[in-house]
Design an enzyme around this catalytic site. Structure first.
Site, PDB file in Angstrom:
ATOM      1  N   CYS A   1       0.820  -1.203   0.000  1.00  0.00           N
ATOM      2  CA  CYS A   1       0.000   0.000   0.000  1.00  0.00           C
ATOM      3  C   CYS A   1       0.859   1.261   0.000  1.00  0.00           C
ATOM      4  O   CYS A   1       2.082   1.185   0.109  1.00  0.00           O
ATOM      5  CB  CYS A   1      -0.899   0.017   1.236  1.00  0.00           C
ATOM      6  SG  CYS A   1       0.067  -0.043   2.735  1.00  0.00           S
TER       7      CYS A   1
ATOM      8  N   CYS B   1       2.938   1.693   3.075  1.00  0.00           N
ATOM      9  CA  CYS B   1       4.156   0.873   3.117  1.00  0.00           C
ATOM     10  C   CYS B   1       5.302   1.607   2.432  1.00  0.00           C
ATOM     11  O   CYS B   1       6.426   1.611   2.924  1.00  0.00           O
ATOM     12  CB  CYS B   1       3.948  -0.454   2.395  1.00  0.00           C
ATOM     13  SG  CYS B   1       2.572  -1.411   3.023  1.00  0.00           S
TER      14      CYS B   1
ATOM     15  N   ASP C   1       9.789 -37.310  -5.653  1.00  0.00           N
ATOM     16  CA  ASP C   1      10.903 -37.513  -4.731  1.00  0.00           C
ATOM     17  C   ASP C   1      10.280 -37.455  -3.338  1.00  0.00           C
ATOM     18  O   ASP C   1       9.166 -36.965  -3.182  1.00  0.00           O
ATOM     19  CB  ASP C   1      11.924 -36.379  -4.949  1.00  0.00           C
ATOM     20  CG  ASP C   1      12.895 -36.275  -3.811  1.00  0.00           C
ATOM     21  OD1 ASP C   1      13.517 -37.283  -3.505  1.00  0.00           O
ATOM     22  OD2 ASP C   1      13.033 -35.181  -3.252  1.00  0.00           O
TER      23      ASP C   1
ATOM     24  N   ASP D   1      13.245 -31.924  -5.445  1.00  0.00           N
ATOM     25  CA  ASP D   1      13.841 -30.685  -4.947  1.00  0.00           C
ATOM     26  C   ASP D   1      15.346 -30.754  -4.773  1.00  0.00           C
ATOM     27  O   ASP D   1      15.997 -29.736  -4.684  1.00  0.00           O
ATOM     28  CB  ASP D   1      13.220 -30.316  -3.596  1.00  0.00           C
ATOM     29  CG  ASP D   1      13.764 -31.180  -2.475  1.00  0.00           C
ATOM     30  OD1 ASP D   1      13.906 -32.395  -2.694  1.00  0.00           O
ATOM     31  OD2 ASP D   1      14.056 -30.642  -1.404  1.00  0.00           O
TER      32      ASP D   1
END
Lengths: 743, 52
Positions: free
Chosen positions: A59, A62, A463, A642
């Site tokens: 915003c 910020c 995995d 990963d």
């Protein structure tokens, strides 16, 4: 500090630290000067421009807070927030550190992470994007003006007025075509030189032929000029090109940001001083300090310290490995308990992490052989366009007894109408819409053809460690232990930062246990924690240290006066993993689990998720081989992984996904990155992939349909410039709307 | 129809002004942070004096 003292005991190493700056001399003191020079050089190497990522900025307030608080830090010259990219770039004096700025922002409630500015090399793509946007703007301006003039001609302007309008159109359209068409001309020329007919050859031919025949017609005060069609063609095709470029630029910048978040730093010890430096400046022979919790930045040999290292990203095994003096460690492993001093054997490009890149490159070679839907369409389409146009020319030459002007006019009309305006938009529009949709679900599509390939997938290979599981241990069967044992274990575990100890402490606190009174607690790096409880020595740690018998699963052991207790752990499954597996099964996929971990944890997880096809103890090369074997059977494999041990398999698979927590190498090798923790979007991705492949085919059919209607008209010479303009804009709009129908 | 001799150059000129404005906006990097610029106009930080 112990490390400094130990370093002092290693004088033989000191001269080798400055090999390039001065010849190694016999006098030991001389080596200190170049070393000091090197310290200065390493410190100065840090860039004065600091980039921070601000994931929560959203915003106007910020922007003010961030810029205001950063500008107040002494040494900061300027701070500028980019809200679109959620980044702030700070110009500061060299002594301002990113950590300092992150602390300032944290005090203001803004989460910030350091980014490596060297990896955010977006300037080149920026320049290309701006170049395309500028051409698009010029094409739009010309299209609007020429179209306005054309409306007057279509609605019946005659003789001199028509000629005047045609001349003005020519004055606008010709420079536009020359300027705007350059990307097409260049790529057409490139493909002609290697003897291929790409999509850009008919496009360029249509642009050139339409412009020149229109100039000729205007000169002869003819009725039909195709300036509007030429400019409109250029505009729509550029729009497709720009969309395509923008999607790729967004994906690239997000992928770069992920990579830049891991600022590769190492703490080098030079003459006892700790110097934080970039990995690129570390050379073999340097002494590097690795703190607990940090990832190994280099390959090396432990010369001091004891700890445990987590190799799961490299091998897939979830059990930590003990590291003592002499242990060889590789980049990418995580140091868990104690500080380690390591002599570097290879850094940067030579380290084992980077050597893996060769394997990836080999596997990637196989992937580039994939021909996208657009390529296949172009291969079919482009000869057809030329044949139609030339046969129309030939026929009308014969039919009119050699009226070149009439024949060229008709062949130009055929070329313009068949010209793949909608084809140029068919794929980019779908990909833009689909990857925008998936990005909001937390999936980053890195590769343009990934969606099409995802649509063909029939086998999914997972995995385990770090992919289906979080790599975070979870204690099991705590209720089997007595209250007293748990209280002692909690007291010991609470003081340690070891992941197993933390999990045990969290687990027993959650079970409502309060810690027993244990005194003299001390952590023995690489072994565990010990203390005194009611006069007896209690130890929590490795099985050999506690004198216990090892369990086949990840476990921590407690010895109380000679009696041992074992706490077993399982790896916490990733949220959404079960849903993703279920949804993929429902979509008719064959699912396999390949893990480098030992049998017991793999079997356990496979049972929990309902995967019947699993293998444990698989080596990296075997993973890739399995994926290739599946491909040889004619299966299209989606690989989800990963770690470094998955990288070759990721690259070998038809399409691959890796979580954002994956190693850099794995993220680079995969086509899609999962940004959040949740795994459920994978099933969505497959669904959206199938849907977008269908939309692309539909788009080809739609633009083909317009041609089926319009081409016969053009062939018999009934196509007016108005018909060409209508066919072109209608088909482009229909195709774009169809692309937006994605759900 | 003599009016065309005035109107066409005028319309082309106005279109050209738009085009030049577009070029200028791109040269000065005004499309780099569209979201930030949309929010920035709401801040009161530099209402009294321009940013130094």
């Amino acid at each position: 500090m112990t490390v400094v003292e130990d370093f002092g005991r290693l004088p033989a190493l000191t001269p080798s630290l400055a090999p390039s700056l001065a010849p190694v001399s016999a006098c030991p003191a001389c080596a200190a000067v170049p070393a000091a020079e090197r310290i200065a050089a390493l410190r100065a190497a840090r860039d004065a421009r600091i980039m921070l990522s601000l994931p929560l900025a959203h915003c106007a307030a910020c922007i003010s807070t961030v810029e205001g608080s950063l500008s107040a830090v002494p040494g900061v010259r300027s701070a500028r927030v980019n809200l679109t990219l959620k980044r702030v770039s700070v110009e500061a004096a060299p002594d301002v550190t990113p950590a300092q700025l992150i602390a300032v922002l944290a005090a203001e409630g803004q989460e910030a992470h350091e980014l490596d500015p060297g990896l955010l090399s977006s300037t080149e793509t920026d320049r290309q994007g701006r170049d395309l946007l500028m051409r698009l703007g010029v094409a739009f301006f010309s299209m609007m003006n020429v179209m306005l003039l054309s409306v007057a001609v279509w609605s019946g302007a005659e003789d001199d007025t028509r000629d005047l309008f045609h001349w003005i159109s020519a004055a606008i359209a010709l420079p536009t075509v020359v300027f705007v068409g350059q990307p097409f001309f260049k790529s057409a020329w490139a493909s002609l030189r290697v003897g291929r007919l790409g999509m850009d050859v008919p496009i360029s031919l249509a642009l050139i032929l339409a412009s020149s025949i229109s100039v000729y017609e205007t000169w002869m005060s003819g009725h039909h000029a195709y300036f509007d069609a030429a400019v409109m063609l250029a505009f729509f095709l550029l729009l497709g090109r720009y969309l395509d470029h923008r999607t790729r630029a967004i994906a690239r910048s997000a992928a770069e940001e992920l990579a830049a978040l891991e600022v590769p730093r190492a703490i080098v010890l030079l003459n006892g001083a700790e110097v934080e430096t970039a990995i690129s400046a570390v050379v073999a022979g340097d002494i590097v300090l690795i703190r607990p919790g940090a990832r190994m930045p280099v390959d090396g040999v432990v010369i001091h310290g004891a700890s445990e290292v987590d190799r799961s990203l490299l091998t897939g095994e979830s059990l930590p490995v003990q590291a003592t003096v002499g242990t060889i460690i590789s980049a990418g492993e995580v140091n868990l308990t104690g500080p380690l001093t390591v002599r570097v054997t290879a850094a940067g490009k030579e380290s084992s992490l980077h050597r893996m890149a060769d394997l990836v490159a080999v596997a990637e070679g196989a992937k580039t052989r994939y021909t996208s839907l657009a390529d296949r369409a172009a291969r079919l389409y482009s000869p057809l366009v030329h044949i139609l146009s030339f046969s129309a020319f030939g026929y009308w030459m014969w039919a009119t007894g050699g009226d070149v002007r009439h024949a060229i006019n008709i062949s130009a009309a055929v070329l313009i109408i068949t010209c793949p305006c909608a084809l140029g938009l068919a794929v980019p529009a779908v990909i833009t819409s689909a990857s925008g949709k998936l990005f909001r679900k937390g999936l980053l599509i890195k590769n343009g053809t990934a969606l099409e390939r995802l649509a063909e997938v029939d086998t999914v290979v997972f995995d385990k460690t770090g992919t289906l599981t979080m790599g975070i241990p979870d204690p099991v069967g705590l209720a089997d232990h007595s209250h007293e044992v748990l209280a002692v274990a909690l007291a010991l575990a609470a003081g340690s930062s070891h992941p197993l100890a933390r999990a045990l402490a969290d687990g027993s606190r959650a079970a409502g246990i309060s810690p027993a009174l244990v005194e003299d607690i001390r952590e023995v790096p690489g072994h565990g924690v010990e203390g005194q409880w009611q006069g007896t020595r209690v130890r929590l740690g490795r099985f050999d240290w506690c004198g216990a018998k090892a369990l086949p699963v990840t476990a921590s052991y407690l010895s109380v006066g000679g009696v041992t207790h074992a706490f077993a752990f399982t790896d916490r499954p990733r949220p959404g993993a079960a849903e993703a597996v279920r949804a993929l099964k429902a979509a008719g996929m064959r699912i396999e689990l390949l893990s480098g971990d030992s049998e017991a944890p793999v079997q356990d997880l496979a049972l929990r998720l309902g995967i019947s096809d699993w293998r444990a103890g698989v080596l990296p090369a075997e993973k890739a081989a399995r994926v290739q074997a599946l491909a040889a059977e004619g299966r299209k494999v989606l690989m989800v992984g990963d770690g470094l041990n998955d990288t070759a398999a990721l690259a070998a698979a038809h399409v691959s996904i890796s979580p954002a927590t994956a190693l850099d190498a794995a993220r680079v090798a995969s086509d899609i990155v999962l940004l959040g923790q949740d795994m459920a979007p994978i099933a969505d991705a497959v669904r959206i992939g199938r849907q977008s492949a269908r939309r692309m085919v539909e788009n080809f059919v739609i633009s083909g349909g317009y041609n089926v209607v319009a081409v016969p008209l053009a062939l018999v010479g009934a196509a007016t410039p108005l018909a060409a303009a209508l066919a072109m804009s209608l088909s482009s709009i229909t195709v774009s709307l169809n692309a937006m129908r994605l759900k | 129809m003599e009016i065309l001799a005035i109107l066409i150059p005028v319309s082309l000129f106005l279109g050209g002004v738009g085009l030049v404005a577009f070029f200028w906006a791109m040269k000065t990097k005004q499309f780099d942070d569209p979201e930030g610029d949309a929010e920035r106009i709401l801040t009161k930080d530099w209402d009294d004096r321009p940013k130094p």
